[in-house]
Write an enzyme that holds these catalytic residues in place. Structure first.
Site, PDB file in Angstrom:
ATOM      1  N   CYS A 264     -15.438   6.411  29.539  1.00 12.23           N
ATOM      2  CA  CYS A 264     -14.639   6.676  27.919  1.00 12.23           C
ATOM      3  C   CYS A 264     -15.399   6.413  27.218  1.00 12.23           C
ATOM      4  O   CYS A 264     -15.333   4.986  26.475  1.00 12.23           O
ATOM      5  CB  CYS A 264     -13.708   4.989  28.562  1.00 12.23           C
ATOM      6  SG  CYS A 264     -12.799   5.069  30.404  1.00 12.23           S
ATOM      7  N   ALA A 265     -15.863   7.296  26.775  1.00 13.76           N
ATOM      8  CA  ALA A 265     -16.706   7.091  25.510  1.00 13.76           C
ATOM      9  C   ALA A 265     -16.426   7.080  23.821  1.00 13.76           C
ATOM     10  O   ALA A 265     -17.414   6.331  23.907  1.00 13.76           O
ATOM     11  CB  ALA A 265     -18.280   8.502  25.687  1.00 13.76           C
ATOM     12  N   ALA A 266     -15.414   6.845  23.693  1.00 13.91           N
ATOM     13  CA  ALA A 266     -15.414   6.973  21.996  1.00 13.91           C
ATOM     14  C   ALA A 266     -15.291   5.757  22.067  1.00 13.91           C
ATOM     15  O   ALA A 266     -14.805   4.352  22.514  1.00 13.91           O
ATOM     16  CB  ALA A 266     -14.168   7.777  22.290  1.00 13.91           C
ATOM     17  N   LYS A 270     -22.069   3.732  22.718  1.00 16.93           N
ATOM     18  CA  LYS A 270     -22.878   3.450  24.347  1.00 16.93           C
ATOM     19  C   LYS A 270     -23.779   4.761  24.657  1.00 16.93           C
ATOM     20  O   LYS A 270     -24.662   4.722  24.472  1.00 16.93           O
ATOM     21  CB  LYS A 270     -21.682   2.780  24.911  1.00 16.93           C
ATOM     22  CG  LYS A 270     -21.243   1.104  24.638  1.00 16.93           C
ATOM     23  CD  LYS A 270     -20.060   0.809  25.967  1.00 16.93           C
ATOM     24  CE  LYS A 270     -19.531  -0.497  25.335  1.00 16.93           C
ATOM     25  NZ  LYS A 270     -18.429  -0.802  24.352  1.00 16.93           N
ATOM     26  N   ASP A 315      -9.815  13.193  31.418  1.00 13.68           N
ATOM     27  CA  ASP A 315      -8.924  12.374  31.811  1.00 13.68           C
ATOM     28  C   ASP A 315      -9.809  11.522  32.703  1.00 13.68           C
ATOM     29  O   ASP A 315      -9.543  12.575  34.387  1.00 13.68           O
ATOM     30  CB  ASP A 315      -7.977  13.254  31.870  1.00 13.68           C
ATOM     31  CG  ASP A 315      -6.892  11.384  32.537  1.00 13.68           C
ATOM     32  OD1 ASP A 315      -7.074  10.540  32.452  1.00 13.68           O
ATOM     33  OD2 ASP A 315      -5.170  11.145  32.419  1.00 13.68           O
ATOM     34  N   CYS A 386     -13.792  -4.633  26.689  1.00  9.48           N
ATOM     35  CA  CYS A 386     -13.683  -5.685  25.540  1.00  9.48           C
ATOM     36  C   CYS A 386     -12.606  -7.196  26.079  1.00  9.48           C
ATOM     37  O   CYS A 386     -12.004  -7.292  24.614  1.00  9.48           O
ATOM     38  CB  CYS A 386     -13.299  -5.071  23.902  1.00  9.48           C
ATOM     39  SG  CYS A 386     -12.018  -4.082  23.451  1.00  9.48           S
TER      40      CYS A 386
END
Length: 450
Positions: A264-266, A270, A315, A386
């Protein structure tokens, strides 16, 4: 295009947030691009009025209802937005003269075709200004939940949810800290420069700088204009990233030459940090479900000079059989309720509900169950959010280790001693704005059994 003054634009944005469910950060960016006549001070003033009004929304409404015959739920949306912005200036912006807040609110009402209500707007604002020291709040000793909800502008469901895990005093401190404007933190790109050199360059660009608290590559900055306009930014010398988020990369501890998957990089903070920690050697697969977000990752990687990131439209809830047991380390920064970043996105507390958390837990467990399969035997899985939400954090981790072939692994070798706590040796940490002066973040390190 008609030139609107900053207060008019703030009211316009507030209407979009409240009536059209727009997100404050996107709406601000859109209007700053649209109204090119705005200078740096104008933009800062608008941002303060918008974020401050959203941050203190229920407090402001409580005060309006105490001094207005017509209650907020009966007001025209535009009038309510005008009043909210006016009251925010009166109660929370001490440098703004009361007369300016009142007079400009009246002008906006007249300009927007509501001249017949301009007297009402003026009367309510001036009455509140005269009675600033006579506002009656709920009694904290008799009704602490009501008091915190009003004083710090939080919906009751969040306070009641947190009360299942934390004391009322801790929650009040957390709400207070989450209502403060956060400092901007950047990550020095150690592939291209060092911290001292970057701090000197930023100072020459008239940016106020100070070292980060926890990590060697972290720098706090302030008194800057648009970051995107800084030469040091465009030269790829730094990336905007909170220290809590930087800790994820350190706890993952990626090594040069390894294969890393960020599911889930966007927007890529990171993944690019891992590229730096790996000295630009190895492979990083950065995935997201939105193509435009992958573009953000590619642009950041190019600017920072990181060449080992491959972006993939995928996904995270669907198994990719080709990557099963192929990754040395997998990073899941899961979609979450965001209760740890209310400082930066105050509209989160008005847009989320307890039902959302239950739905998110289902998605998070699906991602964990699918993406854990990509980790090699003996490899590392990081789960982070977060948010400050036990259901999304520790309860998910306990469920996961009971059902999958993973154990928690101590995080203490990868974090500064100042962050050692009761849980760090066990394999996870929860950061809080009121304790650590950074975003609220949960990070767990898990190892796949051999």
């Amino acid at each position: 295009m008609t030139k609107l003054n900053p207060r008019e634009i703030a009211v316009k944005i507030l209407c979009e947030i409240n009536d059209d469910q727009a997100y404050s950060n996107f709406s601000l960016q859109e209007h700053f691009s649209q109204y090119t006549h705005l200078n740096t001070l104008d933009k800062a003033f608008i941002t303060e009025m918008v974020n401050g009004t959203v941050r203190h929304m229920s407090h402001i409404d409580y005060v309006i209802n105490q001094f207005s015959i017509t209650k907020t739920n009966k007001m025209k949306p535009l009038i309510l937005s005008i009043l909210r912005v006016g009251v925010y200036q009166i109660l929370f912006m001490s440098k703004v003269p009361v007369s300016a807040a009142c007079n400009e609110a009246v002008k906006i009402a007249k300009k927007r075709g509501l001249g017949g209500l301009s007297g009402f707007v003026n009367g309510v604002l001036r009455t509140i200004a005269r009675n600033m020291n006579n506002i009656s709040y709920p009694d904290r000793s008799k009704n602490p939940i009501e008091y915190i909800c009003v004083k710090y502008s939080y919906p009751k469901w969040i306070i009641r949810y947190w009360l299942e895990y934390y004391s009322i005093d801790f929650i009040e401190e957390l709400c207070s800290a989450s209502n403060k404007n956060p400092q901007i933190t950047v990550r020095c790109n150690l592939l291209r420069t060092n911290k001292d050199t970057l701090m000197e360059l930023l100072a020459k660009e008239n940016v106020k700088v100070s070292p980060g608290v926890f990590l060697p590559e972290a720098i706090h900055i302030s008194q800057t204009s648009a970051i995107n306009d800084l030469a040091s930014f465009n030269q790829g010398l730094f990336q905007v990233q909170d220290e809590s988020s930087m800790l994820v990369g350190h706890i993952l501890d990626p090594k040069p030459g390894e294969k890393i998957l960020d599911v889930c990089a966007a927007p890529g903070g990171k993944a690019t940090h891992c590229g730096e920690l790996m000295n630009n050697q190895g492979q990083i697969f950065a995935r997201d479900i939105h193509e435009h977000k992958l573009t953000l990752i590619r642009n950041s990687a190019k600017r920072l000079g990181i060449e080992i990131i491959t972006t993939e439209l995928y996904d995270a809830t669907i198994l990719d059989k080709e990557k099963v047991c192929q990754m040395d380390r997998v990073m899941i920064d899961a979609p979450c309720s965001g209760l740890g970043i209310i400082r930066k996105k105050p509209d989160i507390k008005w847009k989320k509900s307890s039902k959302d958390i239950d739905e998110l837990v289902s998605i998070q467990r699906k991602i964990l169950s699918v993406c854990s399969q990509y980790v090699k035997p003996g490899g590392v899985l990081i789960y982070s959010t977060c948010t400050i939400s036990e259901k999304e954090n520790l309860e998910n981790i306990n469920w996961f280790i009971q059902n999958f072939d993973f154990d928690l692994d101590t995080v203490e070798p990868y974090i500064p001693e100042t962050l050692y706590c009761d849980t760090s040796k066990k394999g996870y940490i929860q950061l809080f704005p009121n304790v650590h002066n950074c975003d609220g973040f949960f990070i767990a390190r898990l190892k796949r059994k051999r």
